[in-house]
Design an enzyme around this catalytic site. Structure first.
Site, PDB file in Angstrom:
ATOM      1  N   SER A 105       3.187  -4.719   0.656  1.00  0.00           N
ATOM      2  CA  SER A 105       4.235  -4.285   1.588  1.00  0.00           C
ATOM      3  C   SER A 105       3.724  -4.325   3.024  1.00  0.00           C
ATOM      4  O   SER A 105       2.525  -4.161   3.270  1.00  0.00           O
ATOM      5  CB  SER A 105       4.667  -2.856   1.276  1.00  0.00           C
ATOM      6  OG  SER A 105       3.637  -1.951   1.608  1.00  0.00           O
ATOM      7  N   ASP A 106       4.646  -4.520   3.949  1.00  0.00           N
ATOM      8  CA  ASP A 106       4.304  -4.263   5.344  1.00  0.00           C
ATOM      9  C   ASP A 106       4.137  -2.747   5.497  1.00  0.00           C
ATOM     10  O   ASP A 106       4.644  -1.969   4.676  1.00  0.00           O
ATOM     11  CB  ASP A 106       5.391  -4.798   6.279  1.00  0.00           C
ATOM     12  CG  ASP A 106       4.844  -5.048   7.687  1.00  0.00           C
ATOM     13  OD1 ASP A 106       3.763  -4.510   8.028  1.00  0.00           O
ATOM     14  OD2 ASP A 106       5.500  -5.782   8.456  1.00  0.00           O
ATOM     15  N   TRP A 107       3.425  -2.342   6.510  1.00  0.00           N
ATOM     16  CA  TRP A 107       3.048  -0.934   6.681  1.00  0.00           C
ATOM     17  C   TRP A 107       4.280  -0.070   6.983  1.00  0.00           C
ATOM     18  O   TRP A 107       4.815  -0.099   8.087  1.00  0.00           O
ATOM     19  CB  TRP A 107       2.031  -0.832   7.814  1.00  0.00           C
ATOM     20  CG  TRP A 107       0.599  -0.935   7.379  1.00  0.00           C
ATOM     21  CD1 TRP A 107      -0.401  -0.049   7.653  1.00  0.00           C
ATOM     22  CD2 TRP A 107      -0.021  -1.966   6.597  1.00  0.00           C
ATOM     23  NE1 TRP A 107      -1.582  -0.470   7.071  1.00  0.00           N
ATOM     24  CE2 TRP A 107      -1.379  -1.626   6.419  1.00  0.00           C
ATOM     25  CE3 TRP A 107       0.446  -3.139   5.975  1.00  0.00           C
ATOM     26  CZ2 TRP A 107      -2.282  -2.408   5.688  1.00  0.00           C
ATOM     27  CZ3 TRP A 107      -0.445  -3.922   5.245  1.00  0.00           C
ATOM     28  CH2 TRP A 107      -1.789  -3.543   5.119  1.00  0.00           C
TER      29      TRP A 107
END
Ligand SMILES: *[C@@H]1O[C@H](CO)[C@@H](O)[C@H](O)[C@H]1NC(C)=O
Ligand SMILES: *[C@@H]1O[C@H](CO)[C@@H](O)[C@H](O)[C@H]1NC(C)=O
Ligand SMILES: *[C@@H]1O[C@H](CO)[C@@H](O)[C@H](O)[C@H]1NC(C)=O
Ligand SMILES: *[C@@H]1O[C@H](CO)[C@@H](O)[C@H](O)[C@H]1NC(C)=O
Ligand SMILES: *[C@@H]1O[C@H](CO)[C@@H](O)[C@H](O)[C@H]1NC(C)=O
Ligand SMILES: *[C@@H]1O[C@H](CO)[C@@H](O)[C@H](O)[C@H]1NC(C)=O
Ligand SMILES: *[C@@H]1O[C@H](CO)[C@@H](O)[C@H](O)[C@H]1NC(C)=O
Ligand SMILES: *[C@@H]1O[C@H](CO)[C@@H](O)[C@H](O)[C@H]1NC(C)=O
Ligand SMILES: *[C@@H]1O[C@H](CO)[C@@H](O)[C@H](O)[C@H]1NC(C)=O
Ligand SMILES: *[C@@H]1O[C@H](CO)[C@@H](O)[C@H](O)[C@H]1NC(C)=O
Ligand SMILES: CC(=O)N[C@H]1CO[C@H](CO)[C@@H](O)[C@@H]1O
Length: 783
Positions: free
Chosen positions: A295-297
């Site tokens: 996932s992106d942060w």
């Protein structure tokens, strides 16, 4: 305005119940029709097989997982606190180490002792496959030598450049599927050849910063409180998904990228990181991706839906001090215990994380231990703390990319190169030193969020890298007369008056988290250029920007004699532009995007900023982005995609099309993309046609030329870039052959009805020339 906002807020609070981040129960009656079924029931998560390339590593990963407890498995795939931007969990009893994940696309960040590379968009402007690969390799070496296992790099198609205002376009390559695909393949290959694992990002349809992640109340566009508003939904049709937005990811997977990062936005109203259609069906199914989806942060909003929707690695998980939420870890556990998440899904996620790590031997020959701590709380500025991993040859590479990406837009009567110019004046803050780059301390050096007031070598955000030094244009040009304050008009007039030639440096900052408000210059750049030109008949303009700039106010001024788009060239900025200005090299960059006359020449409404709870971006232009829109609607831009002048001139002749057959030998991980004509052994990536053309240097200096091939399909709007060949250092009078090897995919379109790639019936027009509108040679091909 106030009361509207307040009443919307009240509605918002009534619609959603929020406890902690990501524990949202959202009602279905928000007034939107569901665009497509993106659920894991419709698209179950495929189990990894290791693919053709990772068979042994896959078996080793499976053997490790078989020995892990459920707690250990969940720990491994959940981000933990640590020294890096991202840290996976360890199971030391089995030799599974905590892996270090670090930004970003133009070098290791936020780390010192590394290089600030040219932006992806700058290396794209070279149109030079060797330089693209070498940049990837050199970056990969620095990541590995700093102790990084997994680079959060590179941007392989999200954003792709749907909007010219996109804040992160500079991090990616071309505003084009094929060009980005070529650069994606070469960059992934180069970085992984150097030992670090790559993360192709951001998957998929991530085309605007505005409303990208409503969870983050630090974002400048925040309208509603954290936890209330949904991220922008990119509503993309199936054809555009395949022909445009997926293409670069397909190349990254083919090149064997270990990881893919899912994006903040929703796709068809489902969070990208929970979207079983795009992740399970398309990425893991059609593209046969065998690595891990990370996932992106802050892109994870809940536990079970995300892992069932195909997400394998949750970042930052329980790390990062909870700033971006706390997801998975202990909170995932009960969902597995009560069967909401099958344990086999967790096993598969762990296998997908470990396999790419085991494959290149990192599990036995890990990168050196990190000596630094990227956690903002511990960030060190003391030099002694940083290991310098830079190689001498990397400086030369960065400089060469700067030179070869310089794109000459205007050059009246051989203004450039500067021969014996007499008195030179250098004007503009973009010529001088950048105070931010030398300021120490976290926040500033790590991640510039505001406009830089010196020369602009790179955009801001996680795509920034801290330069070890920055050669300014002024230092490299080394002339006496300079005014850096671009609004000190009296001083500028006085200086310009006594100069024979004035070089004006202008810029436009762009960064993660914010889209550009306009396509104009910063620091009153237009006024500066006009002030100088009013007083100097030989005004040269150099632009450092991360995307198109509207030039109409000044481009036709006869006193503006030369213009160079120098992109974001990284730490060797001044040296590179000086080589070009003084003619050590002829410029050979070509635009990786279109420069229109006005914003409204581009597709409409590509940045959605309606202050609503469920912002919707309809990709109504479908496949017609950038030059494809201009060509489909017969709009003549100011400077077309692929345009760029040289100090020499070239002629094109003798186009020749020949059917060939070269079995694909560059695919590292085989894919499952369906295509018409599959015979059980052939590939969508086999070369089936070769086009050649002769290019002659008709000028009197040694120079390079980027020959380009565009295809027009029958009954289909707009041209498609489908080949380019940079012919290097052609001597005056020399003729060389440009070769374009076309793969089956390059001659195919996607059928939404039949869900496959097919070569259309009838003649496909193949045109070769110097840009997307200067297509001098035409041939046709049919199957
Ligand atoms: C993945 O493997 C598990 C058993 O390990 C099986 O139950 C599940 O159906 C498989 N998933 C798919 C989509 O084949
Ligand atoms: C989005 O929904 C539309 C309408 O149902 C569908 O045609 C399209 O394929 C979907 N796109 C994606 C990427 O799921
Ligand atoms: C499974 O556990 C989760 C977390 O405790 C809970 O929210 C959910 O309702 C449970 N589901 C079932 C089917 O028991
Ligand atoms: C360029 O040179 C030509 C030939 O010397 C001359 O006629 C023309 O006026 C020049 N143009 C400009 C803009 O100086
Ligand atoms: C440049 O920016 C820095 C950081 O914002 C600021 O401290 C400095 O005063 C600025 N300098 C000029 C000349 O604007
Ligand atoms: C630049 O010059 C203008 C006009 O003299 C002045 O108002 C401004 O403060 C100067 N900027 C800086 C950063 O010195
Ligand atoms: C600078 O020169 C231009 C053109 O001659 C003039 O319009 C402008 O007023 C001058 N500005 C100053 C501050 O002298
Ligand atoms: C061009 O510069 C000269 C000064 O060298 C000036 O006299 C003339 O007005 C300028 N032309 C324009 C269009 O600004
Ligand atoms: C785009 O398509 C949507 C859905 O079909 C429609 O509601 C909207 O008006 C369209 N937008 C534009 C700018 O054409
Ligand atoms: C693939 O084949 C081409 C043509 O035979 C050859 O030039 C190239 O070196 C081969 N590449 C690899 C990676 O084997
Ligand atoms: C050549 C020219 O136009 N010079 C002018 C530059 O600007 C100064 C200040 O406005 C004028 O005095 C000069 O005549």
């Amino acid at each position: 305005m106030h009361s509207t906002a307040l009443s919307l807020l009240t509605i918002a609070l009534a619609l959603f119940t929020t406890s902690s981040r990501g524990k949202i129960s959202r009602r279905d009656d928000a007034g939107l029709t569901t665009l497509s079924d993106n659920s894991p029931q419709a698209w179950p998560a495929p189990n990894a097989t290791g693919g053709n390339a990772w068979t042994d590593a896959f078996s080793s990963a499976q053997a490790l997982v078989a020995q892990m407890t459920l707690e250990e498995k969940i720990t491994v795939i959940t981000g933990q606190s640590g020294r890096c931007v991202g840290n996976t969990g360890a199971v030391e009893r089995l030799g599974v180490h905590a892996l270090c994940l670090e930004d970003g696309p133009a070098g290791v960040r936020p780390v010192q002792g590394v290089s600030q590379f040219p932006a992806g968009q700058a290396v794209a402007a070279t149109w030079d496959r060797n330089l693209i690969y070498q940049r990837g390799y050199a970056m990969g070496q620095e990541f590995f030598d700093q102790g990084v296992n997994i680079a959060l790099s590179s941007v392989t198609g999200g954003p792709l450049g749907r909007s010219p205002r996109g804040g992160r376009n500079f991090e990616g390559f071309f505003d084009d599927a094929y060009g980005t695909g070529e650069a994606a393949y070469l960059t992934v290959k180069g970085m992984q050849d150097a030992g670090v694992l790559t993360t192709a990002k951001h998957y998929v349809g991530y085309e605007q910063e505005t409303f990208r992640n409503a969870f983050n109340n630090l974002e400048s566009y925040s309208v509603f409180p954290v936890n209330v508003q949904s991220p922008i939904s990119s509503n993309i049709d199936n054809k555009a998904l395949h022909e445009v937005y997926l293409w670069g990811f397909a190349e990254a997977v083919r090149a064997g990228t270990g990881y893919v990062m899912c994006s903040y936005n929703e796709v068809n109203q489902t969070h990208s990181c929970a979207n079983a259609y795009t992740q399970n069906n398309i990425l893991k199914g059609e593209l046969n991706f065998q690595g891990g989806i990370m996932s992106d942060w802050g892109g994870v909003w809940s536990d079970a839906e995300f892992i069932n929707g195909g997400l394998d690695i949750c970042m930052p998980g329980v790390g990062f001090g909870g700033v971006l939420g706390t997801m998975w870890g202990d909170s995932l556990f009960p969902y597995v215990e009560n069967g909401t998440v099958a344990e086999s899904r967790v096993d598969d996620a762990v296998v997908r994380l470990l396999t790419p790590w085991i494959f290149p031997g990192q599990s036995v020959n890990p990168p050196p231990a990190v000596t630094w701590n990227a956690d903002p709380t511990f960030y060190q500025t003391d030099d002694a703390y940083w290991r310098d991993v830079r190689k001498v040859e990397t400086m030369a590479l960065i400089r060469q990319i700067g030179e070869d990406s310089s794109t000459l837009l205007k050059n009246v009567n051989g203004t450039l190169p500067l021969g014996t110019p007499g008195v030179i004046a250098v004007i503009g803050s973009d010529a001088g030193s950048n105070e931010l780059s030398t300021l120490e301390g976290q926040g500033v050096a790590q991640f510039p969020l505001w406009n830089i007031n010196g020369t602009l070598s790179l955009g801001g955000g996680s795509g920034w890298a801290i330069p070890p030094y920055l050669v300014t244009p002024f230092e490299a040009i080394n002339y006496l007369y300079a005014v850096f304050n671009g609004t000190a008009y009296d001083a500028i007039n006085a200086t310009v008056e006594s100069a024979d030639v004035t070089i004006v440096f202008v810029s436009a900052f762009t960064r993660e988290g914010e889209d550009r408000a306009t396509l104009y210059l910063d620091h009153e750049g237009e006024t500066l250029i006009q002030t100088v030109a009013a007083n100097c008949s030989n005004t040269i303009v150099v632009i450092h920007a991360g995307g198109p700039i509207l030039v109409e106010e000044w481009i036709d001024n006869p006193n503006v004699t030369a213009v160079i788009a120098a992109h974001f060239p990284g730490q060797e900025s001044g040296d590179a532009i000086a080589s070009v200005l003084f003619g050590d090299v002829s410029p050979s960059g070509k635009l990786p995007y279109t420069i229109g006359h006005a914003l409204d020449e581009y597709p409409p409404d590509t940045i959605v900023d309606d202050p609503v709870l469920e912002p919707q971006a309809y990709f109504n232009e479908s496949t017609l982005i950038d030059y494809r829109w201009f060509s489909a609607y017969n709009i003549t831009p100011r400077f077309e995609f692929g345009y760029g002048l040289s100090y020499s001139t070239f002629s094109y002749s003798n186009i020749y099309v020949q059917d060939v057959y070269e079995a694909d030998n560059s695919t590292i991980q085989q894919k499952n993309e369906p295509f018409e004509g599959y015979d059980g052994s052939n590939s969508l990536y086999d070369i089936i046609t070769e086009v050649t053309a002769q290019v002659t240097n008709t000028g009197d200096v040694v120079a390079c030329e980027v020959a380009q091939l565009y295809a027009t399909f029958p009954d289909s709007p707009g041209i498609w870039l489908r080949g380019f060949d940079k012919l290097k250092t052609l001597a005056p009078g020399e003729t060389r052959t440009a070769t374009f090897s076309l793969r089956r995919k390059d001659l195919s379109l996607w059928s939404t009805e039949r869900q496959l790639w097919y070569i259309p019936d009838g003649a496909i027009q193949l045109q070769v020339g110097a840009s997307s509108t200067k297509l001098y040679l035409t041939a046709s091909w049919s199957q």
